[in-house]
Design a protein around this motif. Structure first.
Motif, PDB file in Angstrom:
ATOM      1  N   LEU A 184       0.800  -7.733   5.529  1.00 31.46           N
ATOM      2  CA  LEU A 184      -0.306  -8.677   5.880  1.00 31.46           C
ATOM      3  C   LEU A 184      -0.486  -8.674   7.247  1.00 31.46           C
ATOM      4  O   LEU A 184      -1.578  -8.673   7.835  1.00 31.46           O
ATOM      5  CB  LEU A 184       0.116 -10.045   5.082  1.00 31.46           C
ATOM      6  CG  LEU A 184      -0.918 -11.107   5.181  1.00 31.46           C
ATOM      7  CD1 LEU A 184      -2.355 -10.788   4.482  1.00 31.46           C
ATOM      8  CD2 LEU A 184      -0.446 -12.258   4.705  1.00 31.46           C
ATOM      9  N   VAL A 185       0.718  -8.995   8.060  1.00 29.65           N
ATOM     10  CA  VAL A 185       0.456  -9.233   9.606  1.00 29.65           C
ATOM     11  C   VAL A 185      -0.078  -7.878  10.104  1.00 29.65           C
ATOM     12  O   VAL A 185      -0.973  -7.937  11.109  1.00 29.65           O
ATOM     13  CB  VAL A 185       1.734  -9.626   9.785  1.00 29.65           C
ATOM     14  CG1 VAL A 185       1.842  -9.434  11.554  1.00 29.65           C
ATOM     15  CG2 VAL A 185       2.261 -10.961   9.759  1.00 29.65           C
ATOM     16  N   GLN A 186       0.339  -6.900   9.671  1.00 26.07           N
ATOM     17  CA  GLN A 186      -0.011  -5.507  10.193  1.00 26.07           C
ATOM     18  C   GLN A 186      -1.839  -5.251  10.052  1.00 26.07           C
ATOM     19  O   GLN A 186      -2.402  -4.910  10.853  1.00 26.07           O
ATOM     20  CB  GLN A 186       0.633  -4.286   9.399  1.00 26.07           C
ATOM     21  CG  GLN A 186       1.901  -4.324  10.152  1.00 26.07           C
ATOM     22  CD  GLN A 186       2.760  -3.217   9.348  1.00 26.07           C
ATOM     23  OE1 GLN A 186       2.442  -2.638   8.251  1.00 26.07           O
ATOM     24  NE2 GLN A 186       3.816  -2.470  10.215  1.00 26.07           N
ATOM     25  N   LYS A 187      -2.118  -5.744   8.722  1.00 25.32           N
ATOM     26  CA  LYS A 187      -3.616  -5.480   8.551  1.00 25.32           C
ATOM     27  C   LYS A 187      -4.345  -6.720   9.246  1.00 25.32           C
ATOM     28  O   LYS A 187      -5.554  -6.368   9.671  1.00 25.32           O
ATOM     29  CB  LYS A 187      -3.853  -5.808   7.025  1.00 25.32           C
ATOM     30  CG  LYS A 187      -2.906  -4.687   6.144  1.00 25.32           C
ATOM     31  CD  LYS A 187      -3.404  -3.372   6.393  1.00 25.32           C
ATOM     32  CE  LYS A 187      -2.696  -2.188   5.735  1.00 25.32           C
ATOM     33  NZ  LYS A 187      -2.978  -0.844   6.243  1.00 25.32           N
TER      34      LYS A 187
ATOM     35  N   GLU B 163      -5.989  -7.516  -0.370  1.00 23.36           N
ATOM     36  CA  GLU B 163      -4.724  -7.239  -1.303  1.00 23.36           C
ATOM     37  C   GLU B 163      -3.492  -7.750  -0.804  1.00 23.36           C
ATOM     38  O   GLU B 163      -2.796  -8.125  -1.623  1.00 23.36           O
ATOM     39  CB  GLU B 163      -4.986  -5.619  -1.446  1.00 23.36           C
ATOM     40  CG  GLU B 163      -3.855  -4.949  -2.473  1.00 23.36           C
ATOM     41  CD  GLU B 163      -3.986  -5.691  -3.898  1.00 23.36           C
ATOM     42  OE1 GLU B 163      -2.961  -5.534  -4.567  1.00 23.36           O
ATOM     43  OE2 GLU B 163      -5.090  -5.907  -4.397  1.00 23.36           O
ATOM     44  N   GLY B 164      -3.325  -7.505   0.506  1.00 22.79           N
ATOM     45  CA  GLY B 164      -2.130  -7.894   1.057  1.00 22.79           C
ATOM     46  C   GLY B 164      -1.681  -9.431   0.812  1.00 22.79           C
ATOM     47  O   GLY B 164      -0.714  -9.846   0.586  1.00 22.79           O
TER      48      GLY B 164
ATOM     49  N   VAL C 206       1.205 -11.298  -1.273  1.00 19.15           N
ATOM     50  CA  VAL C 206       2.067 -12.256  -0.617  1.00 19.15           C
ATOM     51  C   VAL C 206       2.193 -13.442  -1.537  1.00 19.15           C
ATOM     52  O   VAL C 206       3.224 -14.240  -1.847  1.00 19.15           O
ATOM     53  CB  VAL C 206       1.640 -12.587   0.694  1.00 19.15           C
ATOM     54  CG1 VAL C 206       2.308 -13.818   1.280  1.00 19.15           C
ATOM     55  CG2 VAL C 206       1.684 -11.628   1.715  1.00 19.15           C
ATOM     56  N   THR C 207       0.864 -13.812  -1.907  1.00 20.70           N
ATOM     57  CA  THR C 207       0.889 -14.915  -2.917  1.00 20.70           C
ATOM     58  C   THR C 207       1.777 -14.802  -4.083  1.00 20.70           C
ATOM     59  O   THR C 207       2.535 -15.476  -4.612  1.00 20.70           O
ATOM     60  CB  THR C 207      -0.572 -15.331  -3.198  1.00 20.70           C
ATOM     61  OG1 THR C 207      -1.412 -15.564  -1.933  1.00 20.70           O
ATOM     62  CG2 THR C 207      -0.622 -16.641  -4.265  1.00 20.70           C
ATOM     63  N   GLU C 208       1.578 -13.657  -4.655  1.00 19.47           N
ATOM     64  CA  GLU C 208       2.321 -13.284  -5.850  1.00 19.47           C
ATOM     65  C   GLU C 208       3.956 -13.449  -5.760  1.00 19.47           C
ATOM     66  O   GLU C 208       4.501 -13.746  -6.402  1.00 19.47           O
ATOM     67  CB  GLU C 208       1.979 -11.943  -6.311  1.00 19.47           C
ATOM     68  CG  GLU C 208       2.885 -11.327  -7.420  1.00 19.47           C
ATOM     69  CD  GLU C 208       2.488  -9.758  -7.864  1.00 19.47           C
ATOM     70  OE1 GLU C 208       3.220  -9.201  -8.249  1.00 19.47           O
ATOM     71  OE2 GLU C 208       1.183  -9.405  -7.550  1.00 19.47           O
TER      72      GLU C 208
END
Length: 1586
Positions: free
Chosen positions: A974-977, A996-997, A1001-1003
């Motif tokens: 997520l951070v990379q995106k 999607e990331g 993360v939420t999942e």
């Protein structure tokens, strides 16, 4: 490849495992998975690579290394996660796999023996006899240790760790089998080869039985028969291992020497000493000679153990021969003793020498087998010293040499024993620090100087006893100097930056071995028939001392290890040692009272369990997992040791010659050449000690590195200053050879590494001198790349201020590091330099702040441009730390960590959702959100590590780590995106990947929350139940409001309370049972606690429902009784909420924990409230007692509220002092009502009083505490508020209690006392109000104070007037055709006049506000009105006048607006202007009533009033002129015809009469309006109105 093990793995791990499946068997899979799960070496490799990146000069290589380190860290994390899943899938098969592997090894050894018989067994490439022998020796220890762990795990029924221990045992046996085969192949003797293979095969057979028995023991962990079988099989395997090791070359010779010593020692068990065959002088001479030979042989054994096996065989054989001769000499000497007691002492010393000699051979054997074993050399040196000391004790007891000779010989033997400490000192000699070594050298040198002077003096005077004492003291001092020199040289070598420092293990094997040896020798003395009472007492003291030390070491090891099996084993071993010691002490006490054979036998029996327990503990502690890692001293470090070692050797050599010379001189003091030699040796000793002290001081660890680092950082500071000057003058050249992102990553990496070194440097500077040089050198190595990256980054920044901020913060960091270096150099690692420690602590804090400031700046800059490399590294580091074995020492419970983890998990989920939104609406904010995710995950990982360590069962801890690591992978993506999207906001693919990331993360967050919930079902159930109870309490509050409003009706007209009474009573009793289950559930498992919490929530819901139905059935005609009943169940719900909270906090805690006491207290309150509810229910239908019952319930409720009020908990919300004062007013009303109820004694009044009392007291206590803890309240005022709040409540409770007494005994005297109690309450309320006023200070105001209301209204009027004026500013006259007349600018005149009036009234109202504030300041109007009627009336006049001004001005603006738009007449405009003038006059009158006419404020007020009047007059004139001109312009057309003219006149008269009538009606209407308003006007305004 379809196994569940393989399916559980991610794609990153499958290729590796494919290779494993191809090349190895299933055990390799388990070992591979285990290595990945631990990953210590890989983690260290990643950390080393990252820390090396800033120091690489080649930018391309640095970037490549950094990227590879990141990739490796990410891959390792993914691989570790996959390995954990694979381990979960195939873990239960470990024991079976281990069994299969051991059976395979047994078959391989059988094949090897067959080949050996056929002389076809050949060594494999790289195998030699020495190498294989060492491998066999070292592996035998690992096998023994892993088997001990296997026994422990199986006994505890831990399947997971039993499988791990079985696998480790199988792997160690595999190495053992390979080494045994290599020894058999390399040896030339077929018999030795065959014996080796046979003994190895026996080990495999025994190990197979052991693993099988362990597997069976898991089925029934508590089965004693199974435990016995396990222990027997383990002993058999241990004997087989010893036999296998004894087959090694040289080991048989050592064993033979040990056997010879044992056989010779049997001579000491003879009941009678054989008759003497020599004279006393001959026996004494033989004893001295054999003692010297034995001491020399002991030294030879020490040296041979480090050489070849043949050398050790020769040395051990010679040692056993010399021991036999020494023993014969000792027994001969025992025959010459005069008394039986002396004879027993000689024999006892000989036994001690026998045991010490055996220990020496065993230590030599152990070192030769495994030269790399931790502290093996230390154990050998200690054993050799023990032999020398034992010999000296015997010599001192037996010999009667010429005066002084014995002391000199003992000293020479002691010096020879310690000389080995100076041979290649790469292990610590003792626990002394560097500065302790210096102190020890100084003290010992002082003692040595005095003793040498005494030796010389006593030789001259012939005082032989004093000479002997001086020699003994000198010997001890020289040994101390040698030990200190050896330790100092070790520390100097280790402190060299090129050396590798070792680290302390979980336990100290030397301590355990020494304790084991001391306990065995003491037990032998205990059971020796010749031991005297003093010897028995001494032996008992030794046993108690060493067993206590072992128990403490076990306790520390148990607290440090993360392995639960090892933790329990250390605890259990400590218990066994302590229990067996206690049993032994009892028998020793009995023996001390009666030295009978029976008591000695009991003592002997009691020693066996202790010796066995200590042996088992020593074996388990020798596990390589617990061992220390020795240091590796570099060539530079060895060179630094040379001056110290040379000086120490010179000191020993010259001291030896000096003692020999003194020994001959004391016999012949008149020999001048000997005196000359003595003086020469004394000078040499003195010079050697001086050079030793100088060498130690010159080689102080870390000083050279500190000086070098100071020079380096000073240079960096000067360069930064030059760059700053260039930046100020805008002449800083841009660095074009590297990108901004690379520079930023290099700078962040350097600062990150510097930050990591702050604490280690501080610790080293305060007390770890050996580490100081390493840490200082590392720090200095980072500042050059840090300085270079900072300058390069500054050159690429566009904004001058950013350049200067970056350079200034970099310079601040360098300066703080410089201060740290000076402080560290001053401290030098000396734990006693207290003054330097303060400077070190201050420098540490400054440097930490400088690092934090610079990191904040860099992170902000990185997030602005989408650089997320540092964030990814931070998340990866957190994941790596999560996978480490030992977490920080937990300070809280699992519940604490679970709560914190839930908070951070939810925060990550919220931020991820926000990132999804910002990816569309604001990509520039993604950087800061990514930084927030990084920080939250770091905290989550830390808390997860602690939660995993405290979770029960252990599987939950494993799952927590796994889920948090999976979340870490998602956060990295997520951070990379986010960084990629921030760099390119229009990239739709990246946007979809980010969304999607975020979803992933939420999942993953939900999975973390799920495993946390599974880890503590009971706690989670408590949280859910507490939430449900909170909702019930809120719902009851709403129901009480309906009941108070008489709107709570029954569902049917036929419904009665009797229909619900039984349900209420039955449900309340069920709730009591739930309360008991809750309390017991706190100390039980999570399942029981969860059931109890769920049941209590269900029961309170049912109880609330039936009570509400019962209250509704009472009917709205009796609302007070309804409220009493509802309050009773509300009290129960509150108590249940507190009980559930206390249960959650106490879950899993010890019985003596403070939270358990809080739980018991909450349970008592719960039972009390339920009992109160039951009484209330029974009294509802009894009109004669229900008031009394309501009052009792209210008193109990107020007491509980007071308990909460007196707690130390800080309120979550705060309130104002005004709100607090408002809450106190209700107490006055309730007090009056209580007195009235007491006087009337009517149940209805009492019920009403009870309902009101609980509300006003609860509100007052809540407001008091919230106001007292406001930020602006001082400690003194807070204390007063809490004190008077308590006093007021207690006073009110006493009042209600007295009302209760009046109801029970309604006498006139009792009723008279009501006034006394009410006055006390009133006094406390007055104190509370004064305290609240003190809280307000000068900035607080009372919102109900009339003067405050007046000022507020004035300011509000001014604001509305200004708003109207702004509206006028925006108005423009309507467009109309130009007409040739003089009224062309009428609209402009109207607007300008209206604007003038608005401006003037605004100034007027502001002046009135200032005048009113002046009146309060002068005291003419009180800030708290003393006479509420007077000042309140004046304030009301001022308020109404201000409101009238505002309203009139607003009307004026509307009329002006309508006039210029052509929708209103000039008359309306004139009327509005006059109304402004009239209201202005009223405002002036209201202010003049109490004002000083000569004051500045009054003058400004009068001037403002005049301005309003002038502006109004101008507007009226303008409007009147316009109306007059309009009238002039309207010409009347007179009809010329008569009839038409008459009609025209009549119409005009009719219109006139109609207008007059309308005028009269308008006047009457105006008069009526004024009359009505006059009634409400304050007195100040009425005359003016008249």
């Amino acid at each position: 490849m379809t196994s569940p093990c393989f399916k559980a793995l991610s794609s990153s791990m499958r290729p590796v495992l494919l290779l494993v499946f191809v090349y190895e068997d299933c055990m390799a899979v388990f070992g591979f998975v285990h290595l990945l799960a631990v990953g210590v070496a890989e983690t260290k490799m990643v950390a080393s690579a990252k820390s090396s990146v800033p120091t690489v000069g080649d930018q391309a290589a640095a970037m490549q290394l950094g990227q590879c380190a990141k990739n490796l860290a990410t891959s390792l994390a993914e691989l570790r996660t996959a390995a954990q899943k694979a381990y979960e899938a195939c873990g239960p098969m470990e024991i079976d796999s281990a069994l299969t592997a051991v059976q395979t090894l047994r078959n391989e050894l059988q094949d090897a023996k067959t080949a050996a018989i056929k002389q076809q067994l050949k060594p494999l490439p790289g195998e030699s006899l020495e190498k294989c022998a060492q491998d066999l020796g070292s592996t035998s220890k690992a096998v023994g240790s892993s088997m001990a762990q296997l026994l422990t795990c199986a006994a505890q029924g831990n399947e997971h760790y039993t499988g791990v221990a079985a696998r480790e045992t199988a792997q160690a046996l595999k190495t053992l089998a390979q080494a045994a085969r290599g020894v058999a192949a390399a040896t030339a003797d077929p018999a030795t080869a065959s014996a080796m293979l046979d003994s190895a095969r026996e080990v495999m057979d025994g190990s197979t039985m052991l693993i099988s028995e362990a597997k069976q023991a898991l089925v029934a962990p508590g089965d004693s028969e199974s435990q016995q079988r396990l222990a027997q099989v383990a002993k058999s395997v241990s004997h087989s291992l010893s036999a296998c090791v004894n087959c090694l070359p040289g080991q048989k010779d050592v064993d033979m020497a040990l056997k010879n010593i044992g056989e010779a020692s049997k001579k000491l068990l003879m009941e009678t000493i054989p008759p003497c065959s020599k004279s006393f002088q001959e026996a004494q001479s033989d004893l001295n000679q054999t003692a010297a030979d034995l001491n020399q042989s002991a030294g030879d054994v020490v040296h041979a153990s480090k050489g070849t096996s043949s050398q050790l065989a020769d040395a051990s054989g010679k040692f056993s021969e010399d021991f036999d001769e020494f023993l014969d000499a000792g027994i001969e000497m025992a025959g010459h003793t005069q008394s039986k007691e002396d004879q027993f002492q000689v024999i006892g010393n000989l036994k001690n020498i026998s045991m010490a000699s055996s220990k020496l051979l065993l230590a030599a054997k152990s070192l030769s087998v495994d030269p790399g074993a931790a502290n093996a050399k230390g154990l050998l040196a200690a054993a050799a010293r023990s032999v020398t000391d034992s010999i000296n004790q015997l010599i001192n007891l037996c010999t009667q040499q010429a005066p002084g000779q014995k002391e000199c010989d003992n000293a020479l033997r002691e010096l020879e024993a310690v000389r080995g400490l100076l041979d290649n000192p790469n292990e610590p000699v003792n626990d002394l620090s560097y500065f302790d070594c210096i102190e020890s050298v100084m003290e010992s040198s002082k003692v040595l100087g005095e003793s040498m002077a005494g030796i010389s003096h006593n030789c001259k005077t012939g005082d032989v006893p004093s000479f002997g004492d001086c020699v003994s003291v000198a010997s001890k001092a020289l040994c101390g100097l040698t030990e200190a020199a050896g330790q100092a040289s070790y520390l100097v070598g280790v402190s060299d930056p090129n050396s590798q420092t070792g680290h302390q293990g979980l336990v100290d094997p030397v301590q355990f071995a020494r304790a084991n040896q001391a306990i065995q020798m003491a037990c032998q003395n205990l059971v020796d028939p010749g031991s005297s009472p003093s010897q028995v007492l001494s032996a008992a003291t030794i046993v108690a001392k060493h067993t206590s030390a072992l128990c403490n070491a076990c306790r520390l090891a148990s607290s440090k290890t993360a392995n639960p099996v090892a933790k329990r084993h250390f605890v259990q071993s400590a218990k066994e040692v302590a229990n067996s010691t206690a049993s032994l002490v009892k028998t020793i006490k009995a023996l001390d009272g009666d030295f009978s054979d029976e008591n000695r036998e009991k003592c002997r029996v009691a020693t066996a369990p202790l010796i066995e327990a200590v042996d088992n503990l020593t074996t388990f502690a020798s596990n390589p997992e617990f061992a220390s890692v020795p240091a590796l001293i570099s060539r530079e470090g060895s060179a630094a040791q040379v001056p110290i070692l040379q000086s120490a050797r010179s000191m020993l050599d010259s001291s030896t010659q000096l003692l020999k010379t003194a020994r001959s001189l004391v016999m012949n003091p008149k020999d001048p050449p000997t005196w000359s030699l003595l003086a020469s040796y004394s000078r040499t000793v003195s010079d050697s000690i001086k050079s030793l002290i100088t060498a130690i001081r010159d080689k102080a660890p870390g000083q050279r590195e500190c000086d070098s680092a100071i020079d380096s950082i000073n240079k960096c500071i000067r360069d930064i200053e030059h760059v700053s000057l260039a930046a100020i003058s805008q002449n800083l050249p841009t660095r074009d050879d590297i990108s901004l992102e690379a520079l930023q990553e290099q700078l962040m990496s350097s600062v990150h590494e510097v930050g990591h070194l702050i604490e280690p440097i501080s610790t080293a500077a305060k007390g770890e001198a050996a580490q100081l040089g390493h840490k200082i050198s590392q720090l200095a190595s980072y500042f050059e790349p840090l300085h270079s990256a900072a300058v390069g980054m500054a050159s690429k920044l566009m904004h001058h201020q950013q350049q200067m901020n970056l350079l200034d913060q970099t310079k601040t960091l360098a300066e703080s590091a410089l201060q740290m270096l000076y402080a560290a150099k001053e401290g030098g690692g000396n734990p006693k330099a207290a003054l330097a420690h303060d400077a070190i602590a201050e420098a540490t804090q400054l440097m930490r702040e400088a690092v934090d400031d610079l990191m904040v700046t860099l992170n902000e800059a990185a997030s602005e441009v989408g650089i997320v490399g540092g964030m990814v590294d931070s998340i990866a580091d957190s994941m790596g730390k999560l996978g480490e074995g030992t977490p920080p020492e937990p300070e809280g419970s699992f519940v604490d960590y679970q709560t914190t983890m839930v908070k951070y998990s939810k925060a990550i989920a919220v931020t991820a959702q926000e990132m999804m939104t910002k990816s569309v609406s604001g990509p520039e904010e993604l950087g800061s959100l990514a930084s927030q995710v990084t920080g939250d995950y770091s905290q989550l990982a830390l808390q997860g590590h602690l939660a995993a360590a405290t979770a029960e069962p252990e599987e939950i801890g494993v799952q927590i780590k796994l889920r948090v690591q999976e979340l870490g992978h998602g956060c990295i993506v997520l951070v990379q995106k986010a960084g990629a999207l921030q760099s390119c906001p229009s990239d739709s693919i990246t946007k979809r990947e980010l969304i999607e990331g975020a979803r992933v993360v939420t999942e993953k967050v939900s999975m973390v929350l799920s495993v946390l919930q599974a880890g503590n079902k009971g706690t989670q159930a408590c949280i859910t139940a507490a939430s449900a109870v909170s909702g019930i309490i809120a719902d009851l509050g709403t129901t009480i409001m309906f009941a108070s409003a008489s709107t709570l009706n029954a569902e049917t007209d036929t419904d009665s309370f009797a229909d619900h009474r039984e349900n209420i009573l039955k449900t309340a009793k069920a709730l009591v049972e739930d309360t008991k289950n809750l309390v017991s559930g706190a100390a039980s498992g999570q399942e029981k606690l969860a059931r109890a919490a769920q049941s209590s929530a269900t029961t309170i819901t049912q109880l609330t429902d039936v009570v509400k139905l019962g209250a509704a059935s009472i009917g709205p005609d009796d609302p007070e009784t309804q409220v009493v009943l509802l309050n009773a169940v509300k009290d129960v719900a509150k108590a249940l909420g507190e009980l559930i909270g206390a249960t959650k906090c106490a879950a899993g805690k010890a019985a003596d924990d403070s939270s358990m006491f809080q739980l018991k207290s909450a349970a008592k309150v719960m039972v009390t409230n339920v009992t109160s509810l039951l009484k209330t229910v029974k009294a509802v239908e009894d009109e004669a007692t229900r008031g009394t019952r309501a009052l009792e319930a209210t008193i109990e409720c107020i007491r509980q509220e007071l308990t909460v009020f007196q707690s130390k908990d800080t309120p979550v919300k705060f309130t104002t002092p005004e709100e607090f004062i408002r809450m106190t007013k209700g107490i006055t009303t309730a007090t009056a009502k209580a007195v009235a109820a007491g006087n009337s004694a009517r149940q209805e009044d009492v019920i009403s009083t009870a309902n009101l009392s609980r509300k006003v007291i609860a509100d007052m206590l809540t407001a008091c505490k919230q106001a007292a803890y406001h930020d602006g309240v001082s400690e003194e005022v807070r204390g007063r508020a809490l004190l008077y709040g308590t006093e007021c409540t207690n006073g009110y409770i006493r009042l209600l209690e007295h009302v209760l007494q009046v109801l029970q005994r309604p006498t006139a005297e009792q009723k008279q006392h009501l006034a006394v109690f009410s006055k006390r309450v009133a006094g406390a309320v007055t104190e509370l109000i004064q305290t609240a006023e003190a809280m307000k200070g000068t900035e607080w105001v009372d919102p109900e104070d009339p003067t405050v209301i007046a000022e507020t209204e004035l300011l509000g009027a001014a604001a509305s007037i200004e708003a109207a004026a702004k509206k006028l500013e925006q108005l423009k006259p309507r467009a109309k055709p130009k007409q040739a007349d003089e009224s062309l600018d009428f609209e402009e005149q109207i607007l300008e006049a209206a604007k003038s009036i608005a401006a003037a009234t605004s100034a007027l109202v502001k002046s009135a506000s200032a005048a009113q504030r002046e009146l309060v300041a002068q005291g003419k109007v009180g800030s708290i009105p003393a006479n509420a009627e007077d000042d309140g009336q004046w304030s009301q006049g001022l308020i109404s006048a201000a409101r009238m001004v505002a309203a009139a001005t607003s009307n004026l603006c509307e009329a002006a607006n309508a006039s210029v738009q052509g929708h209103a007449t000039e008359e309306k405009l004139i009327s509005s202007a006059k109304q402004v003038a009239a209201s202005t006059a009223q405002l002036l009158v209201a202010c003049k009533v109490k004002a000083d006419q000569d004051s500045e404020a009054m003058k400004r007020l009068q001037a403002a009033g005049n301005a309003v009047k002038r502006a109004s007059d101008n507007l009226v004139k303008a409007a009147q002129k316009a109306a007059f001109d309009k009238a002039d312009d309207e010409n009347v057309v007179v009809k010329t015809k008569f009839v038409g003219g008459i009609a025209q006149i009549i119409a005009a008269q009719e219109e006139m009469l109609r207008k007059e009538r309308e005028l009269e009606e308008a006047r009457k209407k105006l008069a009526q309006i004024r009359q009505q308003q006059y009634k409400f006007l304050p007195s100040e305004l009425r005359e003016d109105e008249d």
